[in-house]
Design an enzyme around this catalytic site. Structure first.
Site, mmCIF file in Angstrom:
data_model
loop_
_atom_site.group_PDB
_atom_site.id
_atom_site.type_symbol
_atom_site.label_atom_id
_atom_site.label_comp_id
_atom_site.label_asym_id
_atom_site.label_seq_id
_atom_site.Cartn_x
_atom_site.Cartn_y
_atom_site.Cartn_z
ATOM 1 N N ASN A 137 1.264 -1.274 -0.224
ATOM 2 C CA ASN A 137 0.308 0.436 0.265
ATOM 3 C C ASN A 137 0.758 1.458 0.019
ATOM 4 O O ASN A 137 1.261 1.894 0.996
ATOM 5 C CB ASN A 137 -1.013 0.400 1.322
ATOM 6 C CG ASN A 137 -1.860 1.203 1.713
ATOM 7 O OD1 ASN A 137 -1.799 1.653 0.461
ATOM 8 N ND2 ASN A 137 -2.269 1.231 2.255
ATOM 9 N N TRP A 138 1.384 1.891 -1.235
ATOM 10 C CA TRP A 138 2.297 3.373 -1.163
ATOM 11 C C TRP A 138 1.651 4.289 -0.362
ATOM 12 O O TRP A 138 2.105 4.985 -0.435
ATOM 13 C CB TRP A 138 2.405 3.326 -2.943
ATOM 14 C CG TRP A 138 3.201 2.248 -3.443
ATOM 15 C CD1 TRP A 138 3.696 0.633 -3.141
ATOM 16 C CD2 TRP A 138 3.449 2.044 -4.720
ATOM 17 N NE1 TRP A 138 4.358 -0.019 -4.058
ATOM 18 C CE2 TRP A 138 3.850 1.425 -5.261
ATOM 19 C CE3 TRP A 138 3.041 2.772 -5.964
ATOM 20 C CZ2 TRP A 138 4.829 0.407 -6.233
ATOM 21 C CZ3 TRP A 138 3.852 2.701 -6.829
ATOM 22 C CH2 TRP A 138 4.156 1.481 -7.342
ATOM 23 N N LYS A 139 -0.002 3.827 -0.611
ATOM 24 C CA LYS A 139 -0.222 5.631 0.146
ATOM 25 C C LYS A 139 0.178 6.356 -0.925
ATOM 26 O O LYS A 139 0.102 6.361 -1.735
ATOM 27 C CB LYS A 139 0.053 5.412 1.648
ATOM 28 C CG LYS A 139 -0.513 4.732 2.817
ATOM 29 C CD LYS A 139 0.314 5.302 3.835
ATOM 30 C CE LYS A 139 -0.330 2.902 4.555
ATOM 31 N NZ LYS A 139 0.144 3.150 5.853
ATOM 32 N N HIS A 151 -9.333 1.668 4.952
ATOM 33 C CA HIS A 151 -8.110 1.806 5.122
ATOM 34 C C HIS A 151 -8.307 2.345 6.318
ATOM 35 O O HIS A 151 -9.081 3.695 6.667
ATOM 36 C CB HIS A 151 -7.372 1.965 4.452
ATOM 37 C CG HIS A 151 -5.773 2.233 5.737
ATOM 38 N ND1 HIS A 151 -4.938 3.171 6.149
ATOM 39 C CD2 HIS A 151 -4.526 1.474 4.941
ATOM 40 C CE1 HIS A 151 -4.252 2.365 6.502
ATOM 41 N NE2 HIS A 151 -3.768 1.778 5.915
ATOM 42 N N GLY A 153 2.697 -1.514 4.330
ATOM 43 C CA GLY A 153 2.907 0.000 4.075
ATOM 44 C C GLY A 153 4.768 0.856 4.073
ATOM 45 O O GLY A 153 4.965 0.528 2.340
ATOM 46 N N GLY A 154 4.866 1.482 5.008
ATOM 47 C CA GLY A 154 6.636 1.451 4.307
ATOM 48 C C GLY A 154 7.586 1.361 3.564
ATOM 49 O O GLY A 154 7.911 1.815 2.573
HETATM 50 P P1 13P Z 1 3.422 0.376 7.532
HETATM 51 O O1 13P Z 1 3.872 -0.572 7.122
HETATM 52 O O2 13P Z 1 3.867 2.110 6.959
HETATM 53 O O3 13P Z 1 2.989 0.414 9.066
HETATM 54 O O4 13P Z 1 1.985 0.493 7.349
HETATM 55 C C1 13P Z 1 0.949 -0.022 7.155
HETATM 56 C C2 13P Z 1 -0.865 0.184 6.306
HETATM 57 O O5 13P Z 1 -0.828 0.812 6.701
HETATM 58 C C3 13P Z 1 -0.676 -0.981 5.084
HETATM 59 O O6 13P Z 1 -2.036 -0.873 4.608
#
Ligand code: 13P
Length: 248
Positions: free
Chosen positions: A5-7, A90, A229-230
């Site tokens: 999830n690149w956000k 999310h 995420g990260g």
């Molecule tokens: P992180 O891996 O950056 O904690 O984020 C998790 C997330 O929200 C995936 O959707």
């Protein structure tokens, strides 16, 4: 499954470069691999991923079918890019954009109606965990947005347990905390749809899951992979997490 999830990271050129690197490195994964990108990347990244086993997700879609909703992107539009999945529910959407269970129910319906599979996120905040109400919170999130679906529709749902206190904080749920919750979630799915469907449901863990802790998290019986995420923003790290899932 391992899903990224690149956000709101990576401009278009950076996103294409990352997708290209992943395509070149992920050839024969033993699990499903999905990357979730911002809307504006979808069509270009879909092009990059042609011929790759990596599948593509949007990180959101509108709660309306079509029409005069300036700035919104419909599930049909997402599907037309070639994306196969949509991440919904999310915690960042719930917290910052006030997405309620009712709104999410609409989005889930529209995503499924337009041929998208849904990665549906659930999870409690820190205060709820401290109060010991995490199970009730997660059950209410499922009841409110996805447990009305038919068993046939349910086949297109992937769940992601993301304890909000673990997202982007470096604080990971312990393998025991993750397994306890995943087992509970699977028991709820079994109550609704039966044991067999529950066994076939993919339940991902998300929240500071990285290349160092993935193997231990994935070694739990009810943890079927991760929503990352990260660590999904760096090809080497994301590939190492896929490797950890492959070896689990
Ligand atoms: P992180 O891996 O950056 O904690 O984020 C998790 C997330 O929200 C995936 O959707």
């Amino acid at each position: 499954m391992v899903a990224g999830n690149w956000k709101m990271n990576k401009n278009l050129q950076e996103g294409i470069a990352l997708a290209t690197e992943l395509k070149n490195n992920v050839k024969n994964p033993a699990c499903a691999v999905v990357i979730g990108t911002p809307f504006i990347h979808l069509a270009s990244v879909a092009e990059v991923l042609k011929g790759s086993p990596i599948q593509l997700a949007a990180e959101n879609c509108a709660d309306k079918d079509k029409g005069a909703y300036t700035g919104e992107v419909s599930a049909e539009m997402v599907r037309s890019t070639g994306a196969q999945y949509c991440i919904l529910g999310h915690s960042e959407r719930r917290a910052y954009y006030h997405e309620t269970p009712e709104i999410l129910k609409e989005k889930v319906g529209l995503a499924l109606a337009n041929g998208l599979k849904v990665i549906f996120c659930i999870g409690e905040v820190k205060e709820e965990r401290e109060a010991g109400t995490q199970n009730a919170v997660v059950k209410a999130q499922l009841d409110g947005s996805v447990f009305h679906l038919t068993a046939e529709e349910w086949k297109n749902i992937v769940l992601a347990y993301e304890p909000v206190w673990a997202i982007g904080t470096g604080l990971t749920a312990t393998p025991d905390q993750a397994e306890d919750m995943h087992r509970y979630i699977r028991s709820l799915v079994a109550e609704k749809y039966g044991q067999q469907v529950a066994g076939e449901t993919t339940i991902l863990y998300g929240g500071s899951c990285n290349e160092k802790n993935a193997a231990e998290l994935f070694s739990n019986e009810d943890v079927d992979g991760g929503l990352i995420g990260g660590a999904s923003l760096v090809a080497d790290k994301f590939c190492a997490i896929i490797e950890a899932r492959n070896n689990a």
